[in-house]
Design a protein around this motif. Structure first.
Motif, PDB file in Angstrom:
ATOM      1  N   LYS A  48       0.831  -1.203   0.000  1.00 50.89           N
ATOM      2  CA  LYS A  48       0.000   0.000   0.000  1.00 50.89           C
ATOM      3  C   LYS A  48       0.868   1.257   0.000  1.00 50.89           C
ATOM      4  O   LYS A  48       0.542   2.244  -0.642  1.00 50.89           O
ATOM      5  CB  LYS A  48      -0.925   0.018   1.215  1.00 50.89           C
ATOM      6  N   LYS A  49       1.982   1.204   0.741  1.00 53.13           N
ATOM      7  CA  LYS A  49       2.873   2.363   0.810  1.00 53.13           C
ATOM      8  C   LYS A  49       3.472   2.655  -0.561  1.00 53.13           C
ATOM      9  O   LYS A  49       3.538   3.809  -0.988  1.00 53.13           O
ATOM     10  CB  LYS A  49       3.983   2.118   1.825  1.00 53.13           C
ATOM     11  N   VAL A  50       3.882   1.602  -1.264  1.00 53.82           N
ATOM     12  CA  VAL A  50       4.487   1.769  -2.588  1.00 53.82           C
ATOM     13  C   VAL A  50       3.489   2.363  -3.566  1.00 53.82           C
ATOM     14  O   VAL A  50       3.844   3.189  -4.408  1.00 53.82           O
ATOM     15  CB  VAL A  50       5.021   0.406  -3.099  1.00 53.82           C
ATOM     16  N   THR A  51       2.224   1.972  -3.436  1.00 56.48           N
ATOM     17  CA  THR A  51       1.199   2.479  -4.358  1.00 56.48           C
ATOM     18  C   THR A  51       0.498   3.735  -3.829  1.00 56.48           C
ATOM     19  O   THR A  51      -0.533   4.131  -4.361  1.00 56.48           O
ATOM     20  CB  THR A  51       0.151   1.386  -4.640  1.00 56.48           C
ATOM     21  N   ASN A  52       1.059   4.314  -2.776  1.00 60.96           N
ATOM     22  CA  ASN A  52       0.524   5.552  -2.178  1.00 60.96           C
ATOM     23  C   ASN A  52      -0.914   5.403  -1.685  1.00 60.96           C
ATOM     24  O   ASN A  52      -1.688   6.342  -1.746  1.00 60.96           O
ATOM     25  CB  ASN A  52       0.623   6.736  -3.151  1.00 60.96           C
ATOM     26  N   GLN A  53      -1.269   4.230  -1.189  1.00 59.97           N
ATOM     27  CA  GLN A  53      -2.605   4.007  -0.635  1.00 59.97           C
ATOM     28  C   GLN A  53      -2.594   3.912   0.887  1.00 59.97           C
ATOM     29  O   GLN A  53      -3.639   3.815   1.498  1.00 59.97           O
ATOM     30  CB  GLN A  53      -3.208   2.726  -1.215  1.00 59.97           C
TER      31      GLN A  53
END
Length: 74
Positions: free
Chosen positions: A34-39
């Protein structure tokens, strides 16, 4: 969400601890994705999950050390 305390974990069986550890590692993976996809809104979740994993590993290691050592056969 409040983290897991080592005091709470000490009452659990080793199998329960291993299943808790597996769940926490899955949560950590999901949070990192989620962090990598900015979620991921709360990045503290990653740190807290890592600390919970460390607590479970600590209690599990204590359990393993408490078991009586089996004598090695020659």
């Amino acid at each position: 969400m409040k983290g897991i305390t080592a005091k709470d974990l000490r009452g659990n069986e080793p199998e329960e601890l291993r299943s808790t550890l597996k769940k926490l590692e899955e949560d950590l993976f999901k949070n990192r994705m989620k962090k990598v996809t900015n979620q991921l809104e709360n990045t503290m979740l990653i740190r807290n999950t890592r600390r919970d994993i460390a607590r479970v590993n600590t209690v599990l290691a204590e359990r393993i050390r408490q078991q009586p050592a089996t004598p090695k056969e020659k």
